[in-house]
Design a protein around this motif. Structure first.
Motif, PDB file in Angstrom:
ATOM      1  N   ARG A  23      25.923  38.769  39.285  1.00 19.57           N
ATOM      2  CA  ARG A  23      27.144  39.376  39.828  1.00 19.57           C
ATOM      3  C   ARG A  23      28.313  39.339  38.850  1.00 19.57           C
ATOM      4  N   ARG A  24      28.354  38.352  38.000  1.00 17.56           N
ATOM      5  CA  ARG A  24      29.524  38.119  37.145  1.00 17.56           C
ATOM      6  C   ARG A  24      29.909  39.345  36.310  1.00 17.56           C
ATOM      7  N   PRO A  25      28.989  40.031  35.607  1.00 17.48           N
ATOM      8  CA  PRO A  25      29.403  41.207  34.828  1.00 17.48           C
ATOM      9  C   PRO A  25      29.997  42.320  35.700  1.00 17.48           C
ATOM     10  N   LEU A  26      29.441  42.515  36.888  1.00 19.09           N
ATOM     11  CA  LEU A  26      29.967  43.532  37.798  1.00 19.09           C
ATOM     12  C   LEU A  26      31.345  43.139  38.312  1.00 19.09           C
ATOM     13  N   ILE A  27      31.532  41.864  38.602  1.00 24.60           N
ATOM     14  CA  ILE A  27      32.837  41.379  39.073  1.00 24.60           C
ATOM     15  C   ILE A  27      33.892  41.565  37.986  1.00 24.60           C
ATOM     16  N   PHE A 108      31.445  45.226  44.017  1.00 25.42           N
ATOM     17  CA  PHE A 108      32.269  46.070  43.158  1.00 25.42           C
ATOM     18  C   PHE A 108      33.608  46.397  43.827  1.00 25.42           C
ATOM     19  N   ILE A 109      33.578  46.763  45.102  1.00 23.78           N
ATOM     20  CA  ILE A 109      34.819  47.103  45.820  1.00 23.78           C
ATOM     21  C   ILE A 109      35.726  45.880  45.937  1.00 23.78           C
ATOM     22  N   GLY A 110      35.143  44.730  46.245  1.00 24.56           N
ATOM     23  CA  GLY A 110      35.933  43.497  46.301  1.00 24.56           C
ATOM     24  C   GLY A 110      36.583  43.193  44.966  1.00 24.56           C
ATOM     25  N   SER A 111      35.837  43.402  43.880  1.00 26.02           N
ATOM     26  CA  SER A 111      36.370  43.160  42.538  1.00 26.02           C
ATOM     27  C   SER A 111      37.498  44.133  42.197  1.00 26.02           C
ATOM     28  N   LEU A 112      37.319  45.408  42.571  1.00 26.47           N
ATOM     29  CA  LEU A 112      38.373  46.401  42.344  1.00 26.47           C
ATOM     30  C   LEU A 112      39.659  46.002  43.061  1.00 26.47           C
ATOM     31  N   LEU A 114      40.540  43.019  44.110  1.00 18.07           N
ATOM     32  CA  LEU A 114      41.067  41.796  43.505  1.00 18.07           C
ATOM     33  C   LEU A 114      41.829  42.125  42.227  1.00 18.07           C
ATOM     34  N   GLY A 115      41.262  42.964  41.369  1.00 19.81           N
ATOM     35  CA  GLY A 115      41.934  43.351  40.133  1.00 19.81           C
ATOM     36  C   GLY A 115      43.209  44.136  40.386  1.00 19.81           C
ATOM     37  N   PHE A 116      43.164  45.056  41.348  1.00 16.79           N
ATOM     38  CA  PHE A 116      44.330  45.875  41.701  1.00 16.79           C
ATOM     39  C   PHE A 116      45.482  44.982  42.156  1.00 16.79           C
ATOM     40  N   GLY A 117      45.187  44.096  43.096  1.00 20.96           N
ATOM     41  CA  GLY A 117      46.225  43.203  43.607  1.00 20.96           C
ATOM     42  C   GLY A 117      46.726  42.233  42.558  1.00 20.96           C
ATOM     43  N   ALA A 118      45.809  41.676  41.774  1.00 20.11           N
ATOM     44  CA  ALA A 118      46.203  40.713  40.737  1.00 20.11           C
ATOM     45  C   ALA A 118      47.099  41.356  39.689  1.00 20.11           C
ATOM     46  N   PHE A 119      46.763  42.580  39.272  1.00 18.74           N
ATOM     47  CA  PHE A 119      47.592  43.273  38.271  1.00 18.74           C
ATOM     48  C   PHE A 119      49.022  43.413  38.782  1.00 18.74           C
ATOM     49  N   ASN A 120      49.164  43.884  40.027  1.00 17.56           N
ATOM     50  CA  ASN A 120      50.504  44.087  40.561  1.00 17.56           C
ATOM     51  C   ASN A 120      51.243  42.772  40.780  1.00 17.56           C
ATOM     52  N   LEU A 121      50.528  41.717  41.134  1.00 17.91           N
ATOM     53  CA  LEU A 121      51.165  40.400  41.238  1.00 17.91           C
ATOM     54  C   LEU A 121      51.698  39.944  39.882  1.00 17.91           C
ATOM     55  N   ILE A 122      50.848  40.035  38.877  1.00 19.42           N
ATOM     56  CA  ILE A 122      51.242  39.609  37.532  1.00 19.42           C
ATOM     57  C   ILE A 122      52.392  40.464  37.021  1.00 19.42           C
ATOM     58  N   GLU A 123      52.256  41.780  37.139  1.00 14.95           N
ATOM     59  CA  GLU A 123      53.301  42.693  36.668  1.00 14.95           C
ATOM     60  C   GLU A 123      54.590  42.485  37.452  1.00 14.95           C
ATOM     61  N   GLY A 124      54.476  42.275  38.766  1.00 10.54           N
ATOM     62  CA  GLY A 124      55.658  42.072  39.594  1.00 10.54           C
ATOM     63  C   GLY A 124      56.396  40.798  39.253  1.00 10.54           C
ATOM     64  N   VAL A 125      55.667  39.732  39.042  1.00 12.80           N
ATOM     65  CA  VAL A 125      56.309  38.459  38.701  1.00 12.80           C
ATOM     66  C   VAL A 125      56.927  38.529  37.298  1.00 12.80           C
ATOM     67  N   ILE A 126      56.159  39.024  36.323  1.00 13.50           N
ATOM     68  CA  ILE A 126      56.658  39.037  34.943  1.00 13.50           C
ATOM     69  C   ILE A 126      57.775  40.057  34.756  1.00 13.50           C
ATOM     70  N   ASP A 127      57.504  41.336  35.093  1.00 14.50           N
ATOM     71  CA  ASP A 127      58.486  42.390  34.814  1.00 14.50           C
ATOM     72  C   ASP A 127      59.674  42.388  35.764  1.00 14.50           C
ATOM     73  N   HIS A 128      59.427  42.137  37.052  1.00 16.41           N
ATOM     74  CA  HIS A 128      60.508  42.215  38.028  1.00 16.41           C
ATOM     75  C   HIS A 128      61.315  40.926  38.084  1.00 16.41           C
ATOM     76  N   TRP A 161      39.190  39.300  47.505  1.00 12.05           N
ATOM     77  CA  TRP A 161      38.536  37.990  47.470  1.00 12.05           C
ATOM     78  C   TRP A 161      37.630  37.809  48.694  1.00 12.05           C
ATOM     79  N   ILE A 162      38.125  38.213  49.858  1.00 16.89           N
ATOM     80  CA  ILE A 162      37.344  38.088  51.092  1.00 16.89           C
ATOM     81  C   ILE A 162      36.080  38.959  51.018  1.00 16.89           C
ATOM     82  N   VAL A 163      36.226  40.178  50.540  1.00 22.13           N
ATOM     83  CA  VAL A 163      35.059  41.066  50.407  1.00 22.13           C
ATOM     84  C   VAL A 163      34.053  40.467  49.424  1.00 22.13           C
ATOM     85  N   LEU A 164      34.539  39.921  48.305  1.00 25.61           N
ATOM     86  CA  LEU A 164      33.642  39.284  47.323  1.00 25.61           C
ATOM     87  C   LEU A 164      32.898  38.102  47.935  1.00 25.61           C
TER      88      LEU A 164
END
Length: 176
Positions: A23-27, A108-112, A114-128, A161-164
């Protein structure tokens, strides 16, 4: 416990760790692709369509030609970064598909997500918040928009995360 039960239990645990490695490469591919898509969504919807902010809105106003040029450059660099993430994610997905015996849509959907939310969290905290180079929507209720963005991003990442975890549990149950 009989020797057959012990062997079956050990085999099940072995299958579980093999499944984790499979699963790791797909995640990873899903997370990177999700991050790229989150950046594109932010850039296209919030920067361009809604025009709430540009990359450097808080650094230099877009009301002047020089300010608009700087903000357009910032948006372009942001989109370039998103494009590179997407290309890397596609390469990783292609590699995962070649290496794996089966691909899992929930993983795959859970990973997508997770990545979508994580990106916006990181970008929101750093940039905003930390750099303050722009906010979700400057003006009235700036902090509310910034916090809302972080809350929504957290919910999306949590859903991923829940879907994963659900996909992991379902796979483990199917193997036993």
């Amino acid at each position: 416990m009989t020797s057959n039960q012990t062997t079956s239990q050990a085999s099940s645990q072995g299958n579980s760790s093999v499944h984790q490695r499979d699963r790791r490469p797909l995640i990873v591919a899903g997370i990177v692709l999700g991050m790229g898509q989150a950046g594109f969504f932010d850039g296209i919807v919030i920067h361009q369509l809604l025009q709430w902010h540009h990359m450097f809105s808080s650094v230099k106003t877009d009301a002047t030609v020089a300010g608009l040029e700087l903000n357009t450059l910032g948006d372009g660099l942001f989109h370039l970064f998103d494009w590179l993430l997407t290309l890397i994610g596609l390469f990783l997905f292609w590699r995962a598909a070649k290496q794996s015996h089966s691909l899992s849509a929930p993983t795959f959907i859970g990973s997508l997500l997770l990545g979508f939310g994580a990106f916006n969290l990181i970008e929101g905290v750093i940039d905003h918040q930390i750099l303050g180079i722009h906010h979700v929507r400057p003006g009235s209720y700036t902090l509310a928009y910034d916090i809302g963005f972080l809350v929504i991003s957290s919910l999306i990442a949590s859903a991923g995360w829940i879907v994963l975890q659900s996909a992991k549990s379902n796979k483990n149950e199917a193997e036993t």
